[in-house]
Design an enzyme around this catalytic site. Sequence first.
Site, mmCIF file in Angstrom:
data_model
loop_
_atom_site.group_PDB
_atom_site.id
_atom_site.type_symbol
_atom_site.label_atom_id
_atom_site.label_comp_id
_atom_site.label_asym_id
_atom_site.label_seq_id
_atom_site.Cartn_x
_atom_site.Cartn_y
_atom_site.Cartn_z
ATOM 1 N N GLY A 273 47.897 40.471 43.554
ATOM 2 C CA GLY A 273 48.557 39.475 42.981
ATOM 3 C C GLY A 273 47.011 39.198 43.664
ATOM 4 O O GLY A 273 47.039 38.493 43.196
ATOM 5 N N ASP A 274 46.029 39.924 43.343
ATOM 6 C CA ASP A 274 43.967 39.956 42.957
ATOM 7 C C ASP A 274 43.918 41.632 42.972
ATOM 8 O O ASP A 274 44.670 42.207 42.172
ATOM 9 C CB ASP A 274 43.909 40.015 44.266
ATOM 10 C CG ASP A 274 42.788 38.527 43.579
ATOM 11 O OD1 ASP A 274 41.796 38.603 43.627
ATOM 12 O OD2 ASP A 274 42.547 38.156 44.181
ATOM 13 N N ASP A 275 42.766 41.763 42.837
ATOM 14 C CA ASP A 275 41.947 42.856 42.646
ATOM 15 C C ASP A 275 42.916 44.039 43.328
ATOM 16 O O ASP A 275 42.880 44.351 44.206
ATOM 17 C CB ASP A 275 41.161 43.154 43.147
ATOM 18 C CG ASP A 275 39.718 42.027 41.800
ATOM 19 O OD1 ASP A 275 39.629 41.603 40.875
ATOM 20 O OD2 ASP A 275 38.702 41.430 42.791
ATOM 21 N N SER A 306 47.772 44.230 37.892
ATOM 22 C CA SER A 306 46.956 43.049 38.748
ATOM 23 C C SER A 306 47.058 41.628 37.170
ATOM 24 O O SER A 306 46.225 41.727 36.413
ATOM 25 C CB SER A 306 45.562 43.159 38.649
ATOM 26 O OG SER A 306 44.880 41.368 38.633
#
Length: 483
Positions: A273-275, A306
């Site tokens: 849910g991010d990098d 991502s």
Amino acid sequence: MVHQQRLDLKRWVPSFLSNHKALFVVVWIVGFATVFLWQRNIVDGLLYFRRAPARPLPRLRPAAFNLTDFGGVGDGATDNTAAFERAVAAVAKFRRRGGAQLNVPAGRWLTAPFNLTSHMTLFLAEDAVIVGVDDEKYWPLMPPLPSYGYGREHPGPRYGSLIHGQNLKDVVITGHNGTIDGQGQTWWKKYRQKLLNHTRGPLVQLMWSSDIVISNITLRNSPFWTLHPYDCKNVTVRNVTILAPISEAPNTDGIDPDSCEDVVIEDCYISVGDDGIAIKSGWDQYGIAYGRPSVNILIRNLVVRSMVSAGVSIGSEMSGGVSNVTVENLLVWDSRRAVRIKTAPGRGGYVRNISYRNLTFDNVRVGIVIKTDYNEHPDEGYDPKALPILEGFSFVSVHGQGVRVPVRIHGSEQIPIRNITFRDMSVGISYKKKHIFQCAFVQGRVMGTVFPAPCENLDLYDEQGQLVRRSSSQNMTDIDYDF
């Protein structure tokens, strides 16, 4: 009487068989019975194979223990924190004899955070799942990271990680693709509702340690960053799967090497849910004072997704410096960005000598991003005159399809981008208008064929390296965030 019954039977059978419908019924019943017996034999065989003994666990250290030896119960409900602590204490007694291995058998092993020790192998068997307690009162509080000034989300202490280690040497976390599950759903919900008073903890964090190997496991649902080596040397991450929901799982970065030296990350699948990966080295004045760069990092053979951030990032916390990074054989799919470098005035430090080779973008909004106005700071004590240096970037063999903006290189008068090279680039675009190769305050070159057409800020060379056109507009701005 008996003779009469036999005569009646002889008369009835030919009559019955002469009836085509009755004959079909007999054939159907016999066929069904045959198929039923055949399927039952196959199912019995499959069940036999399913009952085959578990895959044997290799012995990788002079001594080996099972978690069950210390009272562990893998029923998903029993608290195994004390069992892990007793097991690690037993392993620690072998540190001068080559270390020891702790085997976690198949099952769901609920636990609060626990610490590793040096010369240890944590081995997760097939179908073994270490499950983190999702009540924050069981997660210890730790001092803030020295290069960040305070907890990343709140001033003061931060929560520790589910699996933690400090000042260690020779630590291996591996297995037959067992899983470490942080049960992050509760943490994410409380974070969004502003119910937490401290920065969330990572899933696995090793600090001030060396000779680390993490391989052949799955990490999932971290409360915060998933795998966070901090100020470590000689780290290898190989054949690891990292998973979190692609939305509403805030800050679940996959792997964040932070002020680390000599790192290899290879053969991994990351969807978070991010990098997917974010290389860091401290935040503003605290990172400058700590002064530990991230250097000599090789990232290769990855598939990353991502939807919120980027496949592979550098920064934005890069105040200690980042250099000598190679990213090669990378596929980024269904993502917001593919590769990104992000910084801002106040960061200080540098990002230099970064090489990207053989990148593939599939349905990515923005392919290559360098952003110099990522203005998020720990407090008001940062120095806005501490300007990062960005220089020495190469992008070779970049291909893909369904990309909205292939390149967005956003330097500024304060933070120009120097010595950037593009060679062998062909990216299928989904937005067939101008402003898809965007530049501002950038100096560099294009070698040979590059599609889509590059910005005018860059010098143009042919395939043989002969200058074709010198740019006269390096400071030209062609950045458009409207699409």
